[in-house]
Design a protein around this motif. Structure first.
Motif, PDB file in Angstrom:
ATOM      1  N   GLY A 298       0.570  -5.848   3.664  1.00  0.00           N
ATOM      2  CA  GLY A 298      -0.303  -6.890   4.192  1.00  0.00           C
ATOM      3  C   GLY A 298       0.169  -8.205   3.599  1.00  0.00           C
ATOM      4  O   GLY A 298       0.398  -8.287   2.389  1.00  0.00           O
TER       5      GLY A 298
ATOM      6  N   TYR B 261      -0.259  -7.339   9.052  1.00  0.00           N
ATOM      7  CA  TYR B 261      -0.152  -6.034   8.415  1.00  0.00           C
ATOM      8  C   TYR B 261       1.009  -5.313   9.062  1.00  0.00           C
ATOM      9  O   TYR B 261       1.223  -5.439  10.274  1.00  0.00           O
ATOM     10  CB  TYR B 261      -1.448  -5.226   8.594  1.00  0.00           C
TER      11      TYR B 261
ATOM     12  N   TYR C 135       0.840  -1.192   0.000  1.00  0.00           N
ATOM     13  CA  TYR C 135       0.000   0.000   0.000  1.00  0.00           C
ATOM     14  C   TYR C 135       0.876   1.243   0.000  1.00  0.00           C
ATOM     15  O   TYR C 135       1.841   1.315   0.756  1.00  0.00           O
ATOM     16  CB  TYR C 135      -0.853   0.062   1.271  1.00  0.00           C
TER      17      TYR C 135
ATOM     18  N   MET D 122       3.071  -1.571   9.334  1.00  0.00           N
ATOM     19  CA  MET D 122       2.962  -0.116   9.173  1.00  0.00           C
ATOM     20  C   MET D 122       4.341   0.524   9.054  1.00  0.00           C
ATOM     21  O   MET D 122       5.323  -0.018   9.567  1.00  0.00           O
ATOM     22  CB  MET D 122       2.274   0.486  10.412  1.00  0.00           C
TER      23      MET D 122
ATOM     24  N   TYR E  90      -8.069   0.522   9.623  1.00  0.00           N
ATOM     25  CA  TYR E  90      -8.489  -0.318   8.494  1.00  0.00           C
ATOM     26  C   TYR E  90      -7.789  -1.669   8.574  1.00  0.00           C
ATOM     27  O   TYR E  90      -8.426  -2.721   8.476  1.00  0.00           O
ATOM     28  CB  TYR E  90      -8.144   0.430   7.214  1.00  0.00           C
ATOM     29  N   ALA E  91      -6.482  -1.667   8.783  1.00  0.00           N
ATOM     30  CA  ALA E  91      -5.703  -2.901   8.874  1.00  0.00           C
ATOM     31  C   ALA E  91      -6.143  -3.738  10.081  1.00  0.00           C
ATOM     32  O   ALA E  91      -6.242  -4.967   9.982  1.00  0.00           O
ATOM     33  CB  ALA E  91      -4.208  -2.578   8.954  1.00  0.00           C
ATOM     34  N   GLN E  92      -6.418  -3.091  11.197  1.00  0.00           N
ATOM     35  CA  GLN E  92      -6.864  -3.820  12.390  1.00  0.00           C
ATOM     36  C   GLN E  92      -8.172  -4.560  12.136  1.00  0.00           C
ATOM     37  O   GLN E  92      -8.358  -5.677  12.623  1.00  0.00           O
ATOM     38  CB  GLN E  92      -7.004  -2.862  13.573  1.00  0.00           C
TER      39      GLN E  92
ATOM     40  N   GLU F 143      -2.395   0.590  -4.504  1.00  0.00           N
ATOM     41  CA  GLU F 143      -2.336  -0.754  -3.931  1.00  0.00           C
ATOM     42  C   GLU F 143      -1.809  -1.705  -5.003  1.00  0.00           C
ATOM     43  O   GLU F 143      -2.287  -1.674  -6.140  1.00  0.00           O
ATOM     44  CB  GLU F 143      -3.747  -1.146  -3.494  1.00  0.00           C
TER      45      GLU F 143
ATOM     46  N   TRP G  64      -9.066  -5.904   9.329  1.00  0.00           N
ATOM     47  CA  TRP G  64      -8.755  -7.086   8.524  1.00  0.00           C
ATOM     48  C   TRP G  64      -8.211  -8.234   9.372  1.00  0.00           C
ATOM     49  O   TRP G  64      -8.292  -9.393   8.968  1.00  0.00           O
ATOM     50  CB  TRP G  64      -7.753  -6.758   7.421  1.00  0.00           C
TER      51      TRP G  64
ATOM     52  N   GLU H 204      -4.256   2.343   9.804  1.00  0.00           N
ATOM     53  CA  GLU H 204      -4.021   1.353  10.861  1.00  0.00           C
ATOM     54  C   GLU H 204      -5.346   0.789  11.380  1.00  0.00           C
ATOM     55  O   GLU H 204      -5.461  -0.416  11.624  1.00  0.00           O
ATOM     56  CB  GLU H 204      -3.204   1.948  11.996  1.00  0.00           C
TER      57      GLU H 204
END
Length: 102
Positions: free
Chosen positions: A53, A40, A9, A42, A22-24, A92, A26, A20
């Motif tokens: 990811g 994921y 990303y 950062m 958003y990633a959490q 992405e 997933w 972050e």
């Protein structure tokens, strides 16, 4: 042969907190839809606009079935919509890798 889906990303560096979150989301959605989530990652030091990811699948067909389940998942749809509305992801890229074995 398992495949690793590496999602790279490029982020808006002023919206990394939004990414972050958003990633959490997933972290629960991906395993529920059949992906083996490695994690994921950062930005920490250096480049401030790249995140990764990493998700593993047994086969490309397993990945394709996962993508269908992910699109049908209510929480997945909400997370995709959040990214679209908030625009914290600028780009992405997906790369599929295989493990080197003997």
């Amino acid at each position: 042969m398992s495949l690793l889906c590496c999602i790279e990303y490029r982020l808006d560096p002023f919206k990394t907190d939004a990414f972050e979150a958003y990633a959490q989301a997933w972290l629960e959605i991906i395993p529920a839809c059949g992906g083996r989530l490695i994690g994921y990652f950062m930005p920490h030091e250096g480049t401030n606009d790249v995140a990764l990811g990493l998700i593993e699948f047994d086969t490309l067909a397993a990945y394709e079935a996962y993508r269908i389940r992910l699109r049908e998942d209510e929480r997945g749809g909400e997370n995709f919509s959040l990214a679209k509305e908030e625009r914290f992801i600028l780009q992405e890229r997906r790369t599929f890798l295989r493990r080197v074995t003997r």
